[in-house]
Design an enzyme around this catalytic site. Structure first.
Site, PDB file in Angstrom:
ATOM      1  N   LYS A 168       0.860  -1.185   0.000  1.00 34.57           N
ATOM      2  CA  LYS A 168       0.000   0.000   0.000  1.00 34.57           C
ATOM      3  C   LYS A 168       0.895   1.233   0.000  1.00 34.57           C
ATOM      4  O   LYS A 168       1.501   1.590   1.010  1.00 34.57           O
ATOM      5  CB  LYS A 168      -0.898   0.075   1.237  1.00 34.57           C
ATOM      6  N   GLY A 199      -4.782   3.110  -1.541  1.00 35.70           N
ATOM      7  CA  GLY A 199      -5.910   3.491  -0.684  1.00 35.70           C
ATOM      8  C   GLY A 199      -5.418   4.323   0.478  1.00 35.70           C
ATOM      9  O   GLY A 199      -4.232   4.690   0.533  1.00 35.70           O
ATOM     10  N   GLY A 201      -4.612   5.270   4.546  1.00 33.54           N
ATOM     11  CA  GLY A 201      -4.034   4.575   5.697  1.00 33.54           C
ATOM     12  C   GLY A 201      -5.083   3.978   6.620  1.00 33.54           C
ATOM     13  O   GLY A 201      -5.022   2.795   6.961  1.00 33.54           O
ATOM     14  N   PRO A 202      -6.069   4.797   7.028  1.00 33.71           N
ATOM     15  CA  PRO A 202      -7.053   4.259   7.983  1.00 33.71           C
ATOM     16  C   PRO A 202      -7.865   3.091   7.417  1.00 33.71           C
ATOM     17  O   PRO A 202      -8.395   2.302   8.198  1.00 33.71           O
ATOM     18  CB  PRO A 202      -7.945   5.475   8.270  1.00 33.71           C
ATOM     19  N   VAL A 204      -7.011   0.952   4.037  1.00 34.36           N
ATOM     20  CA  VAL A 204      -6.158  -0.123   3.498  1.00 34.36           C
ATOM     21  C   VAL A 204      -4.975  -0.410   4.431  1.00 34.36           C
ATOM     22  O   VAL A 204      -4.660  -1.573   4.723  1.00 34.36           O
ATOM     23  CB  VAL A 204      -5.677   0.234   2.069  1.00 34.36           C
ATOM     24  N   GLY A 205      -4.330   0.657   4.928  1.00 36.10           N
ATOM     25  CA  GLY A 205      -3.182   0.456   5.826  1.00 36.10           C
ATOM     26  C   GLY A 205      -3.593  -0.319   7.070  1.00 36.10           C
ATOM     27  O   GLY A 205      -2.941  -1.303   7.466  1.00 36.10           O
ATOM     28  N   GLU A 243      10.314   1.937  10.179  1.00 31.53           N
ATOM     29  CA  GLU A 243      11.258   3.019   9.868  1.00 31.53           C
ATOM     30  C   GLU A 243      10.506   4.310  10.144  1.00 31.53           C
ATOM     31  O   GLU A 243       9.598   4.668   9.393  1.00 31.53           O
ATOM     32  CB  GLU A 243      11.658   2.981   8.389  1.00 31.53           C
ATOM     33  N   CYS A 277      13.563  11.541   6.458  1.00 26.33           N
ATOM     34  CA  CYS A 277      13.580  11.112   7.860  1.00 26.33           C
ATOM     35  C   CYS A 277      14.970  11.239   8.476  1.00 26.33           C
ATOM     36  O   CYS A 277      15.105  11.517   9.650  1.00 26.33           O
ATOM     37  CB  CYS A 277      13.040   9.695   7.991  1.00 26.33           C
ATOM     38  N   GLU A 371       9.991  16.398  14.781  1.00 27.55           N
ATOM     39  CA  GLU A 371      10.349  16.224  13.373  1.00 27.55           C
ATOM     40  C   GLU A 371       9.484  17.186  12.560  1.00 27.55           C
ATOM     41  O   GLU A 371       8.266  17.013  12.481  1.00 27.55           O
ATOM     42  CB  GLU A 371      10.085  14.780  12.947  1.00 27.55           C
TER      43      GLU A 371
HETATM   44  P1  NDP Z   1       1.906   8.631   8.067  1.00 24.84           P
HETATM   45  O1  NDP Z   1       2.769   7.925   9.028  1.00 24.84           O
HETATM   46  O2  NDP Z   1       0.479   8.842   8.448  1.00 24.84           O
HETATM   47  O3  NDP Z   1       1.898   7.880   6.646  1.00 24.84           O
HETATM   48  C1  NDP Z   1       2.717   6.802   6.274  1.00 24.84           C
HETATM   49  C2  NDP Z   1       1.891   5.666   5.684  1.00 24.84           C
HETATM   50  O4  NDP Z   1       1.040   5.099   6.678  1.00 24.84           O
HETATM   51  C3  NDP Z   1       0.946   6.122   4.560  1.00 24.84           C
HETATM   52  O5  NDP Z   1       0.877   5.111   3.569  1.00 24.84           O
HETATM   53  C4  NDP Z   1      -0.361   6.273   5.308  1.00 24.84           C
HETATM   54  O6  NDP Z   1      -1.510   6.210   4.489  1.00 24.84           O
HETATM   55  C5  NDP Z   1      -0.303   5.063   6.224  1.00 24.84           C
HETATM   56  N1  NDP Z   1      -1.242   5.108   7.360  1.00 24.84           N
HETATM   57  C6  NDP Z   1      -1.873   6.170   7.909  1.00 24.84           C
HETATM   58  N2  NDP Z   1      -2.664   5.780   8.928  1.00 24.84           N
HETATM   59  C7  NDP Z   1      -2.550   4.441   9.030  1.00 24.84           C
HETATM   60  C8  NDP Z   1      -3.113   3.462   9.884  1.00 24.84           C
HETATM   61  N3  NDP Z   1      -3.958   3.767  10.848  1.00 24.84           N
HETATM   62  N4  NDP Z   1      -2.751   2.170   9.707  1.00 24.84           N
HETATM   63  C9  NDP Z   1      -1.891   1.801   8.751  1.00 24.84           C
HETATM   64  N5  NDP Z   1      -1.318   2.705   7.891  1.00 24.84           N
HETATM   65  C10 NDP Z   1      -1.642   4.001   8.036  1.00 24.84           C
HETATM   66  O7  NDP Z   1       2.611  10.008   7.735  1.00 24.84           O
HETATM   67  P2  NDP Z   1       1.957  11.412   7.251  1.00 24.84           P
HETATM   68  O8  NDP Z   1       1.820  11.356   5.786  1.00 24.84           O
HETATM   69  O9  NDP Z   1       0.718  11.711   8.045  1.00 24.84           O
HETATM   70  O10 NDP Z   1       3.064  12.460   7.671  1.00 24.84           O
HETATM   71  C11 NDP Z   1       3.028  13.115   8.932  1.00 24.84           C
HETATM   72  C12 NDP Z   1       4.407  13.279   9.499  1.00 24.84           C
HETATM   73  O11 NDP Z   1       5.027  12.013   9.639  1.00 24.84           O
HETATM   74  C13 NDP Z   1       5.382  14.056   8.648  1.00 24.84           C
HETATM   75  O12 NDP Z   1       5.255  15.404   8.819  1.00 24.84           O
HETATM   76  C14 NDP Z   1       6.691  13.529   9.137  1.00 24.84           C
HETATM   77  O13 NDP Z   1       7.071  14.197  10.303  1.00 24.84           O
HETATM   78  C15 NDP Z   1       6.408  12.106   9.451  1.00 24.84           C
HETATM   79  N6  NDP Z   1       6.803  11.204   8.350  1.00 24.84           N
HETATM   80  C16 NDP Z   1       7.966  10.549   8.463  1.00 24.84           C
HETATM   81  C17 NDP Z   1       8.392   9.748   7.437  1.00 24.84           C
HETATM   82  C18 NDP Z   1       9.684   9.047   7.522  1.00 24.84           C
HETATM   83  O14 NDP Z   1      10.215   8.624   6.505  1.00 24.84           O
HETATM   84  N7  NDP Z   1      10.228   8.864   8.698  1.00 24.84           N
HETATM   85  C19 NDP Z   1       7.628   9.595   6.203  1.00 24.84           C
HETATM   86  C20 NDP Z   1       6.383  10.292   6.195  1.00 24.84           C
HETATM   87  C21 NDP Z   1       6.006  11.065   7.242  1.00 24.84           C
HETATM   88  P3  NDP Z   1      -2.007   7.500   3.666  1.00 24.84           P
HETATM   89  O15 NDP Z   1      -1.681   7.127   2.281  1.00 24.84           O
HETATM   90  O16 NDP Z   1      -3.476   7.609   3.884  1.00 24.84           O
HETATM   91  O17 NDP Z   1      -1.280   8.680   4.169  1.00 24.84           O
END
Ligand code: NDP
Length: 463
Positions: A168, A199, A201-202, A204-205, A243, A277, A371
């Site tokens: 996903k 899809g 996160g809430p 498909v994830g 990660e 990150c 972050e």
């Molecule tokens: P998220 O952690 O929410 O997103 C990462 C992935 O997780 C996306 O594919 C997301 O889906 C999915 N996801 C969201 N909710 C759930 C859930 N309940 N269960 C399973 N999977 C889920 O990051 P954000 O995009 O909200 O970013 C917010 C902050 O996170 C950033 O500002 C940054 O600080 C940090 N971040 C850090 C990263 C890193 O590499 N360390 C990468 C991205 C963000 P969806 O497609 O709907 O977003």
């Protein structure tokens, strides 16, 4: 390739719902296209396909698995220009960086796993034959900041290890994942070995993380979501690899080449508009060089041109979304430190944030602890090596870092940092070295042999 479909069991198939997700160009705020909003039912179908494929793929001789990955690499490499352009459009990465990093790095990683797939997976310890076997069906949940690299780091390692995958990608950057799956289809990867369910996160994830037949969840993203994924997997004792975030320190010691350390440090902090990150977002400088470093950082940052990612002169693209831009602006507006450059909103269309440097940042403040994930650098003074180590380790994260100084002294400081990786005097990123975090930056390692072993179980056979 069919962007209105899912890829399950080696075929492009219709999603169970007609709902779609609009993909936006963050530089222009225009809609680039739509992908299906997958459902829990779609995840079920994909997990079933991955299960059906598992025994065959796990039993495929390692050299043959390696050959499959080699073909996938070839098919993906043929799409390099398309990958860079797609990531330029859906994420806003300047084209030059998109080519070199966003497309180049995953290709290198994939090539590496094609070779590593054939690596012996057993050893003898006394009267035991110790064998490594694939964990099973892997759910891969990835973010938007390196949308192909983060996918390939999981998919290539999992496939090399003999696992099958349900992927996903981020809802913000799903288009490049279609290029990967299209390449896998063309390369003739066996049906069900790699499945794609785009899809939210809430939906498909969460369905992947909580699925009873997903043996391992490999997640990259925020620490908050990583925690939720971990909870969901804990009920069935499924393995997780996480990660997560970072707040890495770039430590510039008294005997460092300050000019170089600041220049490289600013480039590191602002790579991908700071949406990295492992970014060195805290610059710690020995007091003797502190004001010089602040000036150097300010003038370097002021030279970063923001704008159209497809314009040759652009160094900083937009942030990925309006929400991300607003989140980063919030940190800037709340900051209680000396603003030395940037800080003002960017009035143009697109989700741009001006390169911003704060000095005299309190190591306990929000700026130094959270972050931010935007082009915002905090500069902090220190008195001696011990003090620098204390400030660097004063973080709930522990992902990466840099140390600059006389090589022996810098190495000694690097050893004391509680982080998963450290670059001494600008040591180059090594795509075969383990990458991952201490503390709340994650669990497990990606890349190279360490990343492969993450997707394997160990069995001891006594004879
Ligand atoms: P998220 O952690 O929410 O997103 C990462 C992935 O997780 C996306 O594919 C997301 O889906 C999915 N996801 C969201 N909710 C759930 C859930 N309940 N269960 C399973 N999977 C889920 O990051 P954000 O995009 O909200 O970013 C917010 C902050 O996170 C950033 O500002 C940054 O600080 C940090 N971040 C850090 C990263 C890193 O590499 N360390 C990468 C991205 C963000 P969806 O497609 O709907 O977003």
């Amino acid at each position: 390739m069919n962007r209105d479909s899912l890829y399950i069991g080696g075929r492009w198939v219709a999603p169970s719902s007609t709902e779609t997700i609009a993909v936006e160009n963050p530089a222009t705020e225009e809609i680039l296209g739509h992908v299906p909003a997958g459902t829990a039912e779609d995840v079920d179908r994909a997990v079933a396909a991955a299960h059906a494929a598992f025994d065959g793929w796990a039993a495929t001789p390692m050299a043959e698995r390696g050959a499959h990955l080699g073909k996938l690499h070839e098919a993906l490499a043929a799409r390099t220009a398309d990958i860079a352009r797609t990531i330029g459009l859906e994420l806003g990465t300047p084209l030059k960086i998109a080519k070199a990093v966003q497309a180049g790095l995953p290709l290198t990683v994939l090539r590496g796993y094609a070779d590593l797939a054939a690596r012996p997976a057993e050893e003898t310890i006394g009267n035991s034959l110790v064998v490594r076997e694939p964990v099973g069906v892997v759910g891969a949940i990835t973010p938007w900041n390196y949308p192909l690299h983060q996918v390939v780091a999981k998919v290539a390692a999992a496939l090399a290890a003999g696992c099958t995958v349900v992927l996903k990608p981020s809802e913000l950057t799903p288009l490049v994942a279609y290029l990967l799956v299209d390449a896998a289809d063309e390369a003739g990867l066996p049906a069900g070995v790699l499945n794609l369910v785009p899809g939210t996160g809430p939906v498909v994830g969460a369905a992947i993380a909580g699925h009873a037949r997903v043996d391992m969840v490999s997640f990259t993203g925020s620490t908050a979501t990583g925690r939720a994924v971990s909870h969901a997997a804990a009920d069935r004792i499924a393995r997780v690899a996480l990660e997560l975030g970072g707040k890495s320190a770039n430590v510039i010691l008294e005997d460092a080449d300050v000019t170089k350390a600041v220049k490289v440090g600013v480039a590191n902090a602002f790579l991908n508009s700071g949406q990295t990150c492992a970014a060195w977002t805290r610059m710690l400088v020995h007091r003797r060089h502190y004001e010089t470093a602040v000036e150097l950082a300010a003038s370097a940052a002021a030279g970063y041109r923001t704008g159209d990612p497809f314009d040759e002169g652009t160094r900083l693209g937009p942030l990925v979304s309006a929400a991300q831009r607003d989140r980063v602006r919030g940190f800037i507006e709340r900051a209680d430190a000396r603003l030395v450059v940037g800080g003002a909103p960017v009035p143009e269309k697109g989700y741009f944030v001006a390169p911003t440097v704060f000095a005299d940042v309190d190591p306990d403040s929000e700026l130094a602890q959270e972050e931010i994930f935007g082009p915002v650098l905090s500069v902090i003074p220190f008195d001696d090596d011990d003090h620098a180590v204390r400030i660097a380790n004063n973080s709930r994260y522990g992902l990466a870092g840099g140390v600059w100084g006389e090589p022996g002294r810098a190495l000694a400081v690097a050893r004391r940092l509680r982080t998963g990786s450290v670059d001494v005097n600008g040591g180059a990123f090594n795509p075969l070295a383990p990458f991952g975090g201490y503390k709340q930056s994650g669990i497990g390692r990606e890349l190279g042999v360490h990343g492969l072993i993450e997707f394997q179980q160990t069995k001891a056979i006594q004879q």
